[in-house]
Design an enzyme around this catalytic site. Structure first.
Site, PDB file in Angstrom:
ATOM      1  N   CYS A   1       0.872  -1.188   0.149  1.00  9.57           N
ATOM      2  CA  CYS A   1       0.124   0.001   0.022  1.00  9.57           C
ATOM      3  C   CYS A   1       1.026   1.341   0.050  1.00  9.57           C
ATOM      4  O   CYS A   1       1.661   1.425  -0.959  1.00  9.57           O
ATOM      5  CB  CYS A   1      -0.998  -0.131   1.059  1.00  9.57           C
ATOM      6  SG  CYS A   1      -2.090   1.465   1.076  1.00  9.57           S
TER       7      CYS A   1
ATOM      8  N   HIS B   1      -8.158  -3.973  -3.141  1.00  6.38           N
ATOM      9  CA  HIS B   1      -6.560  -3.696  -2.352  1.00  6.38           C
ATOM     10  C   HIS B   1      -6.189  -4.452  -1.423  1.00  6.38           C
ATOM     11  O   HIS B   1      -7.074  -4.801  -0.511  1.00  6.38           O
ATOM     12  CB  HIS B   1      -7.135  -2.070  -1.984  1.00  6.38           C
ATOM     13  CG  HIS B   1      -5.606  -1.509  -1.522  1.00  6.38           C
ATOM     14  ND1 HIS B   1      -4.745  -0.866  -2.524  1.00  6.38           N
ATOM     15  CD2 HIS B   1      -5.316  -1.094  -0.303  1.00  6.38           C
ATOM     16  CE1 HIS B   1      -4.023  -0.169  -1.882  1.00  6.38           C
ATOM     17  NE2 HIS B   1      -4.038  -0.354  -0.568  1.00  6.38           N
TER      18      HIS B   1
ATOM     19  N   ASP C   1      -9.149  -3.263  -7.052  1.00  7.18           N
ATOM     20  CA  ASP C   1      -8.822  -2.229  -6.041  1.00  7.18           C
ATOM     21  C   ASP C   1      -9.566  -0.696  -6.230  1.00  7.18           C
ATOM     22  O   ASP C   1      -9.425  -0.269  -7.328  1.00  7.18           O
ATOM     23  CB  ASP C   1      -7.139  -2.001  -6.255  1.00  7.18           C
ATOM     24  CG  ASP C   1      -6.780  -1.047  -5.126  1.00  7.18           C
ATOM     25  OD1 ASP C   1      -7.217  -0.082  -4.735  1.00  7.18           O
ATOM     26  OD2 ASP C   1      -5.364  -1.382  -4.934  1.00  7.18           O
TER      27      ASP C   1
END
Length: 281
Positions: free
Chosen positions: A169, A249, A217
């Site tokens: 991330c 995600h 995502d």
């Protein structure tokens, strides 16, 4: 949108957050803001490993703390810098380090947010977390990465020419940049790191990066992924992007409801192969 209370951004004291002070990274559990009650996170055993906390000179008044997991005993090993998500160094990141150590790597997770003194894993409110993260500016973070790779090169247990980086991330974006600005990085693996502003810099990459992304995502548009692929091709860079069609995600984060075990396992296998193929072995 976060409301900033100062011209240079919100400070932790503005938010009345609990300061970490001397709390050890060993004590941190899973990040409360991301934890799922249904999660069954992977727990990697520590037998055969050396686990320690270290501090790394980085030019700041207080040196950079980091969590290290490595194979026990003598000998030199390749190293991987592990870059956390926005939640700091918590149980998931420490377990990633242990997984890498069991695969034969020196794994080190620097606490990039330590300057705030805030115990990020204990927070549950993203409105408190994000101002702390935003204070860790790009020059500062990139400088910390270079400090870590320089420190690794001087350790008796590290192969100084075999240093890689992986991140998740927020940390995925750090990986792409490190492959541009840190000459000691041999290869990187970026898990769903944001790509805004990076495609324009693709020609700066000196180390190959494997990008692992999810088609579902909601924070990283597939148009950005396609733009990065095109930029890599145009720049003639030997990097690669893999998109998992059913993954959201955070699909590697086994403590969250976004976890997708099959995609996480495939990505992990690809990451280890990538490092070995590009000199981090």
């Amino acid at each position: 949108m976060t409301t900033l209370t100062r011209p240079d951004g919100t400070h932790p004291q503005d938010l009345h957050l609990t300061r970490r002070a001397t709390v050890s990274m060993f004590a941190a559990g899973y990040a409360l803001a991301g934890w799922s009650a249904e999660a069954r996170p992977v727990t990697t055993p520590v037998d055969g490993l050396t686990i320690e906390e270290v501090t790394i000179p980085n030019g700041a008044p207080q040196p950079l703390p980091a969590f290290v997991a490595r194979p026990r005993g003598t000998g030199r090993h390749p190293a991987v810098i592990v870059v956390n998500e926005i939640f700091g160094i918590h149980a998931y990141i420490k377990d990633v380090c242990r997984r890498l150590a069991r695969a034969g790597y020196v794994a080190i997770a620097p606490d990039f947010f330590y300057r705030s003194g805030v115990d990020l894993p204990s927070l549950t409110d993203f409105k408190q977390i994000m101002p702390v993260v935003q204070q860790a500016g790009i020059p500062q973070v990139d400088g910390d990465v270079r400090a870590v790779s320089a420190w690794l090169k001087g350790r008796p247990f590290t192969k100084p020419a075999s240093i890689g980086i992986t991140g998740f991330c927020w940390g995925g974006s750090v990986v792409w940049r490190a492959a541009m600005v840190d000459p000691d990085i041999r290869a990187g693996v970026a898990w769903y790191g944001r790509l805004g502003g990076l495609a324009e810099r693709a020609d700066e990459l000196h180390a190959p990066v494997l990008g692992l992304y999810g088609a579902l995502d909601q924070g990283i548009p597939q148009t950005e992924v396609a733009a990065m692929r095109a930029a890599l091709k145009a720049a003639g860079k030997p990097s690669e992007i893999v998109v998992y069609p059913d993954a959201p995600h955070g699909f590697h984060a086994d403590y969250r409801d976004s976890y997708r075990a099959a995609d996480a396992a495939d990505g992990w296998a690809r990451a280890l192969r990538w490092f070995k193929a590009h000199g981090v072995a």
